[in-house]
Write an enzyme that holds these catalytic residues in place. Structure first.
Site, PDB file in Angstrom:
ATOM      1  N   LYS A  56      -6.913  -7.100  -1.701  1.00  0.00           N
ATOM      2  CA  LYS A  56      -5.863  -7.193  -0.670  1.00  0.00           C
ATOM      3  C   LYS A  56      -6.165  -6.270   0.520  1.00  0.00           C
ATOM      4  O   LYS A  56      -5.982  -6.662   1.672  1.00  0.00           O
ATOM      5  CB  LYS A  56      -4.499  -6.862  -1.267  1.00  0.00           C
ATOM      6  N   GLU A  71       2.470  -8.080  11.329  1.00  0.00           N
ATOM      7  CA  GLU A  71       2.910  -6.690  11.496  1.00  0.00           C
ATOM      8  C   GLU A  71       2.851  -5.915  10.180  1.00  0.00           C
ATOM      9  O   GLU A  71       2.392  -4.775  10.125  1.00  0.00           O
ATOM     10  CB  GLU A  71       4.343  -6.697  12.047  1.00  0.00           C
ATOM     11  N   GLY A  91       5.767   3.868  -8.162  1.00  0.00           N
ATOM     12  CA  GLY A  91       4.395   3.439  -7.867  1.00  0.00           C
ATOM     13  C   GLY A  91       4.134   3.587  -6.383  1.00  0.00           C
ATOM     14  O   GLY A  91       5.067   3.491  -5.565  1.00  0.00           O
ATOM     15  N   GLY A 131      -0.679  -0.678  -3.479  1.00  0.00           N
ATOM     16  CA  GLY A 131      -0.577  -1.682  -2.424  1.00  0.00           C
ATOM     17  C   GLY A 131       0.757  -2.407  -2.421  1.00  0.00           C
ATOM     18  O   GLY A 131       1.346  -2.643  -1.356  1.00  0.00           O
TER      19      GLY A 131
HETATM   20  P1  NAP Z   1      -2.320  -0.561  -7.333  1.00  0.00           P
HETATM   21  O1  NAP Z   1      -2.555  -0.516  -5.864  1.00  0.00           O
HETATM   22  O2  NAP Z   1      -3.447  -0.395  -8.263  1.00  0.00           O
HETATM   23  O3  NAP Z   1      -1.225   0.584  -7.664  1.00  0.00           O
HETATM   24  C1  NAP Z   1      -0.815   0.820  -8.978  1.00  0.00           C
HETATM   25  C2  NAP Z   1       0.275   1.878  -9.012  1.00  0.00           C
HETATM   26  O4  NAP Z   1       0.711   1.979 -10.353  1.00  0.00           O
HETATM   27  C3  NAP Z   1      -0.193   3.264  -8.590  1.00  0.00           C
HETATM   28  O5  NAP Z   1       0.878   3.907  -7.979  1.00  0.00           O
HETATM   29  C4  NAP Z   1      -0.556   3.908  -9.920  1.00  0.00           C
HETATM   30  O6  NAP Z   1      -0.374   5.298  -9.923  1.00  0.00           O
HETATM   31  C5  NAP Z   1       0.493   3.309 -10.809  1.00  0.00           C
HETATM   32  N1  NAP Z   1       0.043   3.249 -12.202  1.00  0.00           N
HETATM   33  C6  NAP Z   1      -0.969   2.506 -12.677  1.00  0.00           C
HETATM   34  N2  NAP Z   1      -1.085   2.689 -14.017  1.00  0.00           N
HETATM   35  C7  NAP Z   1      -0.130   3.584 -14.353  1.00  0.00           C
HETATM   36  C8  NAP Z   1       0.260   4.174 -15.580  1.00  0.00           C
HETATM   37  N3  NAP Z   1      -0.359   3.869 -16.725  1.00  0.00           N
HETATM   38  N4  NAP Z   1       1.293   5.026 -15.572  1.00  0.00           N
HETATM   39  C9  NAP Z   1       1.935   5.333 -14.427  1.00  0.00           C
HETATM   40  N5  NAP Z   1       1.610   4.804 -13.228  1.00  0.00           N
HETATM   41  C10 NAP Z   1       0.588   3.938 -13.203  1.00  0.00           C
HETATM   42  O7  NAP Z   1      -1.597  -1.918  -7.770  1.00  0.00           O
HETATM   43  P2  NAP Z   1      -0.656  -2.848  -6.871  1.00  0.00           P
HETATM   44  O8  NAP Z   1      -1.494  -3.831  -6.133  1.00  0.00           O
HETATM   45  O9  NAP Z   1       0.287  -2.018  -6.114  1.00  0.00           O
HETATM   46  O10 NAP Z   1       0.116  -3.698  -8.008  1.00  0.00           O
HETATM   47  C11 NAP Z   1       1.083  -3.076  -8.838  1.00  0.00           C
HETATM   48  C12 NAP Z   1       1.742  -4.120  -9.724  1.00  0.00           C
HETATM   49  O11 NAP Z   1       2.483  -5.036  -8.948  1.00  0.00           O
HETATM   50  C13 NAP Z   1       0.731  -5.020 -10.464  1.00  0.00           C
HETATM   51  O12 NAP Z   1       0.386  -4.454 -11.690  1.00  0.00           O
HETATM   52  C14 NAP Z   1       1.466  -6.316 -10.643  1.00  0.00           C
HETATM   53  O13 NAP Z   1       2.040  -6.426 -11.928  1.00  0.00           O
HETATM   54  C15 NAP Z   1       2.588  -6.256  -9.628  1.00  0.00           C
HETATM   55  N6  NAP Z   1       2.503  -7.377  -8.661  1.00  0.00           N
HETATM   56  C16 NAP Z   1       3.442  -8.352  -8.720  1.00  0.00           C
HETATM   57  C17 NAP Z   1       3.409  -9.403  -7.833  1.00  0.00           C
HETATM   58  C18 NAP Z   1       4.439 -10.488  -7.909  1.00  0.00           C
HETATM   59  O14 NAP Z   1       4.332 -11.445  -7.148  1.00  0.00           O
HETATM   60  N7  NAP Z   1       5.443 -10.382  -8.757  1.00  0.00           N
HETATM   61  C19 NAP Z   1       2.416  -9.472  -6.846  1.00  0.00           C
HETATM   62  C20 NAP Z   1       1.467  -8.456  -6.822  1.00  0.00           C
HETATM   63  C21 NAP Z   1       1.509  -7.420  -7.735  1.00  0.00           C
HETATM   64  P3  NAP Z   1      -1.520   6.325  -9.494  1.00  0.00           P
HETATM   65  O15 NAP Z   1      -1.445   6.419  -7.992  1.00  0.00           O
HETATM   66  O16 NAP Z   1      -1.173   7.574 -10.181  1.00  0.00           O
HETATM   67  O17 NAP Z   1      -2.829   5.738  -9.942  1.00  0.00           O
END
Ligand code: NAP
Length: 533
Positions: free
Chosen positions: A288, A314, A368, A371
């Site tokens: 992304k 934006e 969290g 992204g």
């Molecule tokens: P990302 O950029 O990798 O960020 C992950 C976040 O989760 C970071 O803040 C990380 O903390 C934290 N984290 C990861 N593992 C952890 C753990 N075991 N314990 C505590 N915190 C943890 O991922 P992202 O792209 O933001 O995506 C996050 C989630 O959004 C995905 O897993 C997915 O399930 C969901 N999502 C849903 C949709 C939808 O359409 N419903 C779309 C996209 C994503 P640190 O900074 O400490 O590493």
């Protein structure tokens, strides 16, 4: 009809009666092949017996439609060479001259294809060239499709493995002679071969023509993505031309610049491929940020000499992550514009707004700081909400808040907190933006936040999860126990997909169909396999 007799390959001669019977009774024309273990098949017996089998089948009243033989077998085995010279004189069966590499892409792909064509052209009825090798990237698949398009005679060029699906589904678009599909996944005769039902029902194979627009999802991994299911069904429901495919682009966390270069190279090749009619894509983890970066680089180039107008919305500009690309073409197919969008943030904000009402003045806690949190956090604030962010790594939450506040001058709408007491106001909602609770994620049974104290302080709290597989995450189960309102991740997933669909087709997306498909597919995946209790 698919391959037979792969289990006991020692000799084929004693099986020839059975093979002849199957061929004669088959309601459709058959391809017969007996590939030796040297060529990646399972036959280890006498090569002469193979020549005898082919000769015998050709003499039957109902011969097979095609006999597929490896070029190297003809070159190596005198008996097969003799048989080939005889068979080339007759009209039936038609001959398929093939080359397989189950390990990778041959260095001399073009030269091999010419050698196969030369040999195939010796046949009286135009011989068919078949090249199948393990694809290492979707760019390999594009090269195979180009081989089909440029061939001077009937050609089959297919990629094996997950990167090869593109070449299998799009074969008709590039003039490929045929593609292969298995009756069931367990009966696939090559790695990455789709089933007949996937090919016909999901990928709408029969509707694919030279002009069919191609869409897809770029990510790593993407094999389990639900997006192809949704978008292909959506296009079919509107009777629109188009096919949507998983487009895996490998990434290596140890080599972020290499991963970006590979993403960018693949994306630009898809966009500018002269025959593909690439019309847009979804982009998912871990690309992304890469999409936003390509958009920023290309739109900066525009002012100087670019022919294609790039733009980024934006939200993408503010958070540096995007999940959607729209490719616009003029009537003669030339790319004129590429638009980079982020539909994740608005999708989540819409879900929340539907339950809590107007977001202006509302207070929301994000768990969290990755992204997804960035996109949602920005969109919520753009709609007037106050956003608190807490994260496992507090410094990352602080950095994100600083970045978001810097993007909106004079703003302090985002505040990083280390524990939930830090959110001084009454909270209206909490949103999990981590993978905690996700099936096959780092902590499927875990809770991203302890809700009990929050629930006491904020009786009307709404709990939303962005994780959608499973639909009932441990967080939502706990929230229900505390009698809090919940929003699962499916709504966000469906809405972000719907916004993509509309951006590509300029038509409203069939949202109810999307939601029904996602929920039933997730239920299916959650169900124990038949036979297990
Ligand atoms: P990302 O950029 O990798 O960020 C992950 C976040 O989760 C970071 O803040 C990380 O903390 C934290 N984290 C990861 N593992 C952890 C753990 N075991 N314990 C505590 N915190 C943890 O991922 P992202 O792209 O933001 O995506 C996050 C989630 O959004 C995905 O897993 C997915 O399930 C969901 N999502 C849903 C949709 C939808 O359409 N419903 C779309 C996209 C994503 P640190 O900074 O400490 O590493």
């Amino acid at each position: 009809m698919d391959a037979f007799f792969t289990s006991e390959p020692a000799e084929v001669s004693w099986r020839s009666d059975q093979i002849a019977q199957i061929v004669s009774e088959s309601p459709v024309a058959c391809i017969v092949t007996c590939r030796s273990s040297r060529e990646g098949g399972e036959y280890t017996g006498d090569p002469e017996a193979v020549a005898d089998l082919y000769r015998r089948l050709a003499e039957e009243a109902s011969p097979p439609g095609w006999i597929d033989i490896e070029l190297s077998s003809i070159e190596r085995e005198p008996t097969q060479r003799t048989w080939f010279a005889e068979a080339a004189q007759s009209e039936r069966p038609r001959l398929v001259l093939s080359f397989h590499d189950f390990g990778g892409r041959p260095l001399d792909l073009a030269r091999r294809s010419l050698a196969l064509r030369e040999k195939a052209d010796l046949a009286r009825a135009p011989g068919i060239v078949k090249i199948a090798h393990r694809a290492r990237s979707i760019r390999d698949s594009l090269d195979l499709l180009d081989l089909c398009a440029a061939a001077s005679g009937p050609t089959i060029a297919l990629g094996m493995g997950e990167f090869g699906l593109l070449s299998r589904v799009l074969a008709p678009k590039f003039g490929g002679y045929l593609t292969f599909a298995a009756l069931h996944a367990s009966m696939a005769t090559a790695p990455g071969q789709p089933t007949i039902s996937e090919l016909l029902d999901q990928y709408r194979f029969r509707s694919i023509s030279r002009t069919t627009p191609v869409y897809g999802v770029l990510g790593w991994p993407v094999g389990h993505s639900l997006s192809p299911l949704l978008h292909n069904a959506g296009l079919a429901s509107l009777n629109r031309q188009g096919v949507y495919l998983p487009l895996p682009v490998a990434a290596d966390p140890a080599d972020p610049e290499g991963s970006f270069a590979s993403f960018k190279g693949t994306l630009l090749e898809l966009i500018h491929h002269p025959r593909l009619c690439f019309a847009g894509c979804s982009v998912t983890i871990p690309h992304k940020e890469h999409l936003a970066r390509v958009g920023a680089q290309e739109s900066a180039r525009e002012s100087s000499h670019a022919e294609v107008r790039w733009s980024i919305d934006e939200l993408t500009r503010k958070v540096g992550a995007a999940n959607t690309l729209v490719v616009e073409r003029n009537p003669d197919g030339r790319v004129i514009a590429c638009r980079v969008l982020n539909t994740d943030g608005p999708a989540a904000a819409d879900c929340l707004q539907e339950v809590v009402g107007d977001l202006a003045g509302k207070s929301v806690l994000l768990v969290g700081a990755g992204g997804v949190a960035a996109g949602i956090g920005m969109e919520l604030a753009l709609r007037g909400a106050r956003v608190w962010i807490t994260n496992r790594t507090p410094a990352r939450a602080r950095e994100l808040c600083a970045k978001l506040n810097a993007g909106v001058p004079g703003s302090s709408r985002w505040t990083a907190i280390e524990d939930t007491q830090g959110a001084e106001e009454v909270l209206n909602a909490v949103i999990n933006c981590t993978p905690i609770g996700m099936h096959s994620g780092p902590d499927p049974a875990g809770l991203p936040i302890v809700l009990d104290a929050l629930a006491l302080r904020n009786p009307g709290l709404v709990v939303m999860d962005t994780v959608y597989n499973p639909m009932q995450t441990p967080l939502l189960v706990r929230a229900r126990q505390l009698r809090l309102a919940v929003i699962d991740g499916v709504g966000m997933f469906v809405r972000q997909a719907a916004a993509q669909f509309t951006a590509w087709t300029q038509s409203p997306a069939p949202v109810e169909l999307f939601e029904r498909l996602v929920r039933s597919e997730l239920d299916r995946r959650a169900a124990p396999p038949v036979g297990e209790s």
